[in-house]
Structure formats: structure tokens, C-alpha cells
Scaffold this motif. Structure first.
Motif, short mmCIF file in Angstrom:
data_model
loop_
_atom_site.label_atom_id
_atom_site.label_comp_id
_atom_site.label_asym_id
_atom_site.label_seq_id
_atom_site.Cartn_x
_atom_site.Cartn_y
_atom_site.Cartn_z
N PRO A 41 0.82 -1.22 0.00
CA PRO A 41 0.00 0.00 0.00
C PRO A 41 0.85 1.26 0.00
O PRO A 41 1.98 1.27 0.48
N LEU A 42 0.30 2.34 -0.55
CA LEU A 42 0.94 3.65 -0.47
C LEU A 42 0.83 4.14 0.97
O LEU A 42 -0.03 3.69 1.73
N SER A 43 1.67 5.08 1.35
CA SER A 43 1.66 5.55 2.74
C SER A 43 0.31 6.16 3.13
O SER A 43 -0.10 6.08 4.27
N GLU A 44 -0.42 6.76 2.18
CA GLU A 44 -1.72 7.36 2.47
C GLU A 44 -2.85 6.34 2.43
O GLU A 44 -3.98 6.66 2.75
N GLN A 45 -2.57 5.12 2.00
CA GLN A 45 -3.61 4.13 1.81
C GLN A 45 -3.40 2.95 2.75
O GLN A 45 -2.94 1.90 2.36
N VAL A 46 -3.77 3.15 3.97
CA VAL A 46 -3.63 2.12 4.99
C VAL A 46 -4.98 1.43 5.13
O VAL A 46 -6.01 2.09 5.24
N PRO A 47 -5.01 0.10 5.12
CA PRO A 47 -6.29 -0.58 5.26
C PRO A 47 -6.98 -0.24 6.57
O PRO A 47 -6.33 0.03 7.58
N ASP A 48 -8.32 -0.24 6.55
CA ASP A 48 -9.08 0.03 7.75
C ASP A 48 -8.82 -1.05 8.79
O ASP A 48 -8.69 -2.23 8.46
N SER A 49 -8.76 -0.63 10.05
CA SER A 49 -8.60 -1.58 11.14
C SER A 49 -9.92 -2.29 11.38
O SER A 49 -10.98 -1.72 11.18
N PRO A 50 -9.84 -3.53 11.83
CA PRO A 50 -11.09 -4.23 12.12
C PRO A 50 -11.79 -3.58 13.31
O PRO A 50 -11.14 -3.01 14.18
N VAL A 55 -17.11 -8.82 23.96
CA VAL A 55 -16.92 -9.98 24.81
C VAL A 55 -17.64 -9.72 26.12
O VAL A 55 -17.34 -8.74 26.80
N ASN A 56 -18.59 -10.58 26.46
CA ASN A 56 -19.38 -10.43 27.68
C ASN A 56 -19.99 -9.04 27.80
O ASN A 56 -19.98 -8.42 28.86
N GLY A 57 -20.50 -8.51 26.69
CA GLY A 57 -21.17 -7.22 26.70
C GLY A 57 -20.25 -6.01 26.70
O GLY A 57 -20.71 -4.88 26.74
N GLU A 58 -18.93 -6.20 26.66
CA GLU A 58 -17.98 -5.09 26.63
C GLU A 58 -17.14 -5.17 25.36
O GLU A 58 -16.85 -6.25 24.87
N LEU A 59 -16.74 -3.98 24.86
CA LEU A 59 -15.92 -3.94 23.65
C LEU A 59 -14.47 -4.25 23.98
O LEU A 59 -13.92 -3.76 24.95
N GLU A 60 -13.87 -5.09 23.16
CA GLU A 60 -12.46 -5.45 23.29
C GLU A 60 -11.68 -4.82 22.15
O GLU A 60 -12.13 -4.82 21.01
N TYR A 61 -10.50 -4.26 22.44
CA TYR A 61 -9.66 -3.62 21.43
C TYR A 61 -8.30 -4.30 21.40
O TYR A 61 -7.83 -4.84 22.40
N ASP A 62 -7.65 -4.27 20.24
CA ASP A 62 -6.29 -4.77 20.12
C ASP A 62 -5.33 -3.76 20.71
O ASP A 62 -5.49 -2.55 20.51
N VAL A 63 -4.32 -4.24 21.43
CA VAL A 63 -3.29 -3.35 21.98
C VAL A 63 -2.27 -3.07 20.89
O VAL A 63 -1.71 -3.99 20.30
N ASP A 64 -2.05 -1.77 20.60
CA ASP A 64 -1.08 -1.37 19.58
C ASP A 64 0.33 -1.43 20.16
O ASP A 64 1.23 -1.98 19.55
#
Length: 81
Positions: A41-50, A55-64
Motif C-alpha cells: 500500500p501507499l503511505s496514504e492508503q492504509v487498510p481500515d482496522s477491524p 466480549v461479555n457485553g464489553e468492547l475489546e480492542y487490540d493493543v497497539d
């Protein structure tokens, strides 16, 4: 117009594309007009993050990354807690 067309140089915020002689258009394009190759990808064209998962009614995020015992969450506002 079929491709792929190789990018020959970056011109400011745009890119010069090597077109065949039969294509009669200007060869400099803005990055938003180009389709990115998922493998390069070009530097300006980064794929969207999922999106976060629930999980158990709460949102889980990936640690960067972990910075001094604080988490930098992917796609989430800064929050030291």
C-alpha cells in the motif's frame, strides 16, 4: 483503462503513473484515485482496522503498544486508565 500501472515517482502529494502510449490522459494522479495493492500500500492508503469485538457485553480492542505501563489502543481515543 486496465492496469496495473507502475508508479514511477511521487510528485508532491500525488503520484506519476507509467501509462501506455494509447492512454491519452495526464499521468499524475492523487492517491485517492489509485487503488492500492494489498501487498504494497501507499503511505496514504492504509487498510481500515477491524472493528472492536464484543466480549461479555464489553468492547475489546487490540493493543497497539505498551508505553510505560499505559496502553495505546488501536482505533481508540487516548485514555491512561
Amino acid at each position: 483503462m486496465a492496469g496495473p500501472w507502475p508508479i514511477t515517482e511521487k510528485v508532491g502529494n500525488s503520484y506519476c503513473v507509467q501509462l501506455s502510449a494509447s492512454v491519452k490522459v495526464h499521468s499524475i494522479f492523487s492517491s485517492d484515485k489509485l487503488h492500492w495493492d494489498p501487498n504494497k500500500p501507499l503511505s496514504e492508503q492504509v487498510p481500515d482496522s477491524p472493528p472492536p469485538i464484543e466480549v461479555n457485553g464489553e468492547l475489546e480492542y487490540d493493543v497497539d503498544e505498551v508505553i510505560a505501563y499505559q496502553m495505546q489502543w488501536t482505533e481508540y481515543d487516548d485514555d491512561p486508565e
